[in-house]
Design a protein around this motif. Structure first.
Motif, PDB file in Angstrom:
ATOM      1  N   MET A  56       0.859  -1.179   0.000  1.00 26.87           N
ATOM      2  CA  MET A  56       0.000   0.000   0.000  1.00 26.87           C
ATOM      3  C   MET A  56       0.896   1.229   0.000  1.00 26.87           C
ATOM      4  N   PRO A  57       0.497   2.260  -0.736  1.00 31.34           N
ATOM      5  CA  PRO A  57       1.268   3.495  -0.664  1.00 31.34           C
ATOM      6  C   PRO A  57       1.066   4.172   0.684  1.00 31.34           C
ATOM      7  N   VAL A  58       2.073   4.875   1.124  1.00 41.11           N
ATOM      8  CA  VAL A  58       1.979   5.667   2.345  1.00 41.11           C
ATOM      9  C   VAL A  58       2.152   7.122   1.922  1.00 41.11           C
ATOM     10  N   MET A  59       1.207   7.949   2.294  1.00 39.97           N
ATOM     11  CA  MET A  59       1.221   9.352   1.886  1.00 39.97           C
ATOM     12  C   MET A  59       2.102  10.176   2.814  1.00 39.97           C
ATOM     13  N   LEU A  60       2.987  10.948   2.209  1.00 42.59           N
ATOM     14  CA  LEU A  60       3.823  11.898   2.928  1.00 42.59           C
ATOM     15  C   LEU A  60       3.431  13.290   2.452  1.00 42.59           C
ATOM     16  N   SER A  61       2.859  14.060   3.351  1.00 48.75           N
ATOM     17  CA  SER A  61       2.466  15.438   3.044  1.00 48.75           C
ATOM     18  C   SER A  61       3.680  16.334   3.248  1.00 48.75           C
ATOM     19  N   ALA A  62       4.007  17.122   2.232  1.00 47.56           N
ATOM     20  CA  ALA A  62       5.170  18.010   2.297  1.00 47.56           C
ATOM     21  C   ALA A  62       4.761  19.377   1.758  1.00 47.56           C
ATOM     22  N   ALA A  63       5.609  20.361   1.991  1.00 46.68           N
ATOM     23  CA  ALA A  63       5.346  21.691   1.451  1.00 46.68           C
ATOM     24  C   ALA A  63       5.389  21.616  -0.073  1.00 46.68           C
ATOM     25  N   GLN A  68       3.720   9.878  -2.568  1.00 47.50           N
ATOM     26  CA  GLN A  68       3.247   8.540  -2.239  1.00 47.50           C
ATOM     27  C   GLN A  68       4.464   7.644  -2.180  1.00 47.50           C
ATOM     28  N   LEU A  69       4.767   7.160  -0.983  1.00 51.61           N
ATOM     29  CA  LEU A  69       5.911   6.278  -0.773  1.00 51.61           C
ATOM     30  C   LEU A  69       5.482   4.844  -1.037  1.00 51.61           C
ATOM     31  N   LEU A  70       6.332   4.095  -1.725  1.00 47.69           N
ATOM     32  CA  LEU A  70       6.053   2.703  -2.075  1.00 47.69           C
ATOM     33  C   LEU A  70       7.166   1.820  -1.531  1.00 47.69           C
ATOM     34  N   PRO A  71       6.923   0.518  -1.394  1.00 45.15           N
ATOM     35  CA  PRO A  71       7.926  -0.380  -0.807  1.00 45.15           C
ATOM     36  C   PRO A  71       9.284  -0.269  -1.491  1.00 45.15           C
ATOM     37  N   LEU A  75      12.095   6.109   2.621  1.00 41.95           N
ATOM     38  CA  LEU A  75      11.190   6.695   3.610  1.00 41.95           C
ATOM     39  C   LEU A  75       9.963   5.826   3.904  1.00 41.95           C
ATOM     40  N   TYR A  76       9.833   4.703   3.192  1.00 41.61           N
ATOM     41  CA  TYR A  76       8.674   3.822   3.406  1.00 41.61           C
ATOM     42  C   TYR A  76       8.768   3.198   4.805  1.00 41.61           C
ATOM     43  N   PRO A  77       7.689   3.243   5.580  1.00 42.27           N
ATOM     44  CA  PRO A  77       7.748   2.705   6.952  1.00 42.27           C
ATOM     45  C   PRO A  77       7.939   1.188   6.995  1.00 42.27           C
ATOM     46  N   GLU A  78       8.531   0.726   8.082  1.00 37.96           N
ATOM     47  CA  GLU A  78       8.750  -0.713   8.255  1.00 37.96           C
ATOM     48  C   GLU A  78       7.448  -1.474   8.459  1.00 37.96           C
ATOM     49  N   ASP A  79       6.471  -0.827   9.075  1.00 40.38           N
ATOM     50  CA  ASP A  79       5.189  -1.468   9.370  1.00 40.38           C
ATOM     51  C   ASP A  79       4.046  -0.661   8.746  1.00 40.38           C
ATOM     52  N   PRO A  80       3.870  -0.781   7.415  1.00 39.68           N
ATOM     53  CA  PRO A  80       2.829   0.014   6.758  1.00 39.68           C
ATOM     54  C   PRO A  80       1.429  -0.503   7.098  1.00 39.68           C
ATOM     55  N   ASP A  81       0.454   0.318   6.832  1.00 45.10           N
ATOM     56  CA  ASP A  81      -0.951  -0.023   7.075  1.00 45.10           C
ATOM     57  C   ASP A  81      -1.517  -0.693   5.828  1.00 45.10           C
ATOM     58  N   TYR A  82      -1.580  -2.035   5.831  1.00 43.71           N
ATOM     59  CA  TYR A  82      -2.082  -2.774   4.672  1.00 43.71           C
ATOM     60  C   TYR A  82      -3.601  -2.775   4.567  1.00 43.71           C
ATOM     61  N   THR A  83      -4.296  -2.425   5.629  1.00 43.52           N
ATOM     62  CA  THR A  83      -5.758  -2.503   5.630  1.00 43.52           C
ATOM     63  C   THR A  83      -6.432  -1.159   5.402  1.00 43.52           C
ATOM     64  N   GLU A  85      -6.990   0.898   7.784  1.00 43.43           N
ATOM     65  CA  GLU A  85      -7.691   1.231   9.026  1.00 43.43           C
ATOM     66  C   GLU A  85      -6.990   2.334   9.810  1.00 43.43           C
ATOM     67  N   LYS A  86      -5.669   2.411   9.724  1.00 45.35           N
ATOM     68  CA  LYS A  86      -4.914   3.390  10.506  1.00 45.35           C
ATOM     69  C   LYS A  86      -4.907   4.770   9.862  1.00 45.35           C
ATOM     70  N   LYS A  87      -5.252   4.846   8.582  1.00 46.69           N
ATOM     71  CA  LYS A  87      -5.214   6.116   7.840  1.00 46.69           C
ATOM     72  C   LYS A  87      -3.856   6.795   8.011  1.00 46.69           C
ATOM     73  N   MET A  88      -2.804   6.028   7.765  1.00 47.48           N
ATOM     74  CA  MET A  88      -1.437   6.494   7.985  1.00 47.48           C
ATOM     75  C   MET A  88      -1.053   7.588   6.987  1.00 47.48           C
ATOM     76  N   VAL A  89      -0.801   8.778   7.504  1.00 47.96           N
ATOM     77  CA  VAL A  89      -0.300   9.890   6.694  1.00 47.96           C
ATOM     78  C   VAL A  89       0.865  10.502   7.459  1.00 47.96           C
ATOM     79  N   MET A  90       1.988  10.597   6.804  1.00 48.11           N
ATOM     80  CA  MET A  90       3.162  11.216   7.402  1.00 48.11           C
ATOM     81  C   MET A  90       3.218  12.663   6.899  1.00 48.11           C
ATOM     82  N   SER A  91       3.904  13.530   7.655  1.00 51.46           N
ATOM     83  CA  SER A  91       4.021  14.907   7.181  1.00 51.46           C
ATOM     84  C   SER A  91       5.380  15.483   7.558  1.00 51.46           C
ATOM     85  N   THR A  92       5.766  16.497   6.799  1.00 52.38           N
ATOM     86  CA  THR A  92       7.019  17.201   7.032  1.00 52.38           C
ATOM     87  C   THR A  92       6.846  18.645   6.594  1.00 52.38           C
ATOM     88  N   ASP A  93       7.654  19.525   7.152  1.00 50.42           N
ATOM     89  CA  ASP A  93       7.655  20.931   6.732  1.00 50.42           C
ATOM     90  C   ASP A  93       8.577  21.151   5.531  1.00 50.42           C
TER      91      ASP A  93
END
Length: 146
Positions: A56-63, A68-71, A75-83, A85-93
């Motif tokens: 699953m892609p993980v969204m990283l919000s940036a300026a 969209q981070l992919l495996p 920067l792709y997390p070690e434990d992504p949200d495959y379902t 349910e967590k609504k995983m969104v990362m962010s940075t300035d």
């Protein structure tokens, strides 16, 4: 309905005639690797039994946009949200451009706006798959006739 080759669909996307979500943009970029339906069929038949990977892609919000981070991306997390349910969104300035200059291992889609998408991949695809051609929405250097 209108039939379009992958490059034509990307051109229509760039010119805002049509829109499709990022996963389809990614797949159109992969299809641009093949100059004919015969080549695509040969490739898919040859790797059919190799398997596939669930991700699953993980969204990283940036300026200035989103990434969209992919495996395989650094920067792709070690434990992504495959379902979902967590609504995983990362962010940075940091700005999108900064993140692209700082990084070295990419498997991501940079989304600056709804019709400004770029695929960046420099990892080896698993299971004998093929990476998408890396292209910005402003690049039309491809030779697919699918």
């Amino acid at each position: 309905f209108q039939w379009s080759s992958p490059p034509e669909a990307i051109e229509r996307f760039k010119s805002q005639e049509i829109w499709f979500p990022p996963p389809q943009f990614y797949e159109f970029c992969r299809l641009c690797n093949f100059s004919s339906l015969r080549e695509l069929h040969k490739f898919s038949s040859a790797r059919a039994l190799e398997g596939c990977e669930r991700w699953m892609p993980v969204m990283l919000s940036a300026a200035g946009g989103f990434i969209q981070l992919l495996p395989g991306d650094e920067l792709y997390p070690e434990d992504p949200d495959y379902t979902g349910e967590k609504k995983m969104v990362m962010s940075t300035d940091k700005k999108v451009e900064e993140l692209m200059k700082e990084g070295g291992i990419f498997h991501r889609m940079v989304i600056k706006n709804i019709n400004d998408v770029a695929v960046h991949v420099n990892i080896k695809a698993k299971y004998k798959h093929i990476n998408p051609l890396m292209m910005n929405c402003d690049n039309s250097d491809y030779n697919s006739r699918l």
